[in-house]
Design an enzyme around this catalytic site. Sequence first.
Site, short mmCIF file in Angstrom:
data_model
loop_
_atom_site.label_atom_id
_atom_site.label_comp_id
_atom_site.label_asym_id
_atom_site.label_seq_id
_atom_site.Cartn_x
_atom_site.Cartn_y
_atom_site.Cartn_z
N THR A 125 27.34 -16.46 -4.95
CA THR A 125 27.66 -15.50 -6.01
C THR A 125 26.36 -15.16 -6.71
OG1 THR A 125 29.81 -16.53 -6.37
CG2 THR A 125 28.98 -15.12 -8.13
N LYS A 128 33.67 -9.49 -6.91
CA LYS A 128 33.72 -10.89 -7.39
C LYS A 128 33.55 -10.94 -8.92
CE LYS A 128 32.86 -15.41 -7.54
NZ LYS A 128 33.74 -16.49 -7.20
N LYS A 165 28.57 -18.61 -15.60
CA LYS A 165 27.61 -17.96 -14.68
C LYS A 165 28.14 -16.58 -14.27
CE LYS A 165 25.95 -17.98 -9.95
NZ LYS A 165 25.84 -18.59 -8.65
#
Length: 289
Positions: free
Chosen positions: A93, A168, A243
């Site tokens: 990611t 995402k 994050k």
Amino acid sequence: MKIAFIGLGNMGGGMAANLVKAGHDVRAFDLSESAVAKAQQAGCATFDSATEAVQGVDAVVSMLPNGQIVKGVYTSEVIGHAPTGAILLDCSTIDVATAREVIAAAEGAGYDMVDAPVSGGIAAANGGTLTFMVGGTDAAFGRAKPILEAMGKAVIHAGAAGNGQAAKICNNMLLGIHMIGTCEAFAMAQKLGLDAQTFYDISSVSSGQCWSMTSYCPVPGVGPATPADNDYEGGFATALMLKDLRLAMEAAESSGAATPMGARATSIYEDFAGAGHGGLDFSAIIKIL
Ligand code: NAD
């Protein structure tokens, strides 16, 4: 197929093991000796550097901590070292801009490459039930799909390079927002004298229903078994949610998107992680509401 796997941590370790189970010849590398030792036990061949691991491969898969590391690994250790016929798949990611930059560099050197971040945690990585959201050309997606299918239950083409990362972070920003909203609603219900189970029974079949309530309920003993029933251990750590929210805020700024709720969710999770709760599941945010 001969597949190099770089980044054998919590997620990558299980993913590499699933490629071995699917019959691939997996050539593994990680900076951590203990991660390499586990990959060896899972049947991977192991190497002392990424440049050695990618020699003669048909594909390279990476699962690394952040964009800076992904860029460094691809530009110094993969591009120009793996055969140009190899398909490159980054499952980490990372920010959309770096994903697009690395894919452009790979394409410029003659490779097909996709960004293929995942939904699902360590259990899904071990069980081979991840969902992959993939950015890249139709041709690159077609080559990546059978490799990803050995590690997941769903592989979805999200569009051009970087769109996997876009999907995402948009998804996880929404998740952060509706988890906080769900926690607020349960906390207020309790203050108003409404039993949590009764509120769940009503709201889970009413218009407030969402995944945070019915699949990942933040209240212990209500709904299906979740990290709330395990004192908020395991699951999706607050630090990882933070994050993803920070990546979403970077993307919002660079694209000019208005994300007032995403910004508020980010600051609430920053405070929670700053108070020493980064290791708890993200549904533990209910503790401060
Ligand atoms: P991790 O820290 O457990 O694993 C990362 C691995 O990369 C480590 O073993 C580390 O030694 C290795 N590494 C770092 N730099 C390297 C380099 N230059 N060369 C080779 N190896 C290197 O992290 P993780 O939990 O496995 O997460 C990996 C990625 O997956 C992250 O981008 C994360 O955001 C994403 N992700 C994690 C989860 C989760 O639940 N853990 C869920 C979805 C997505």
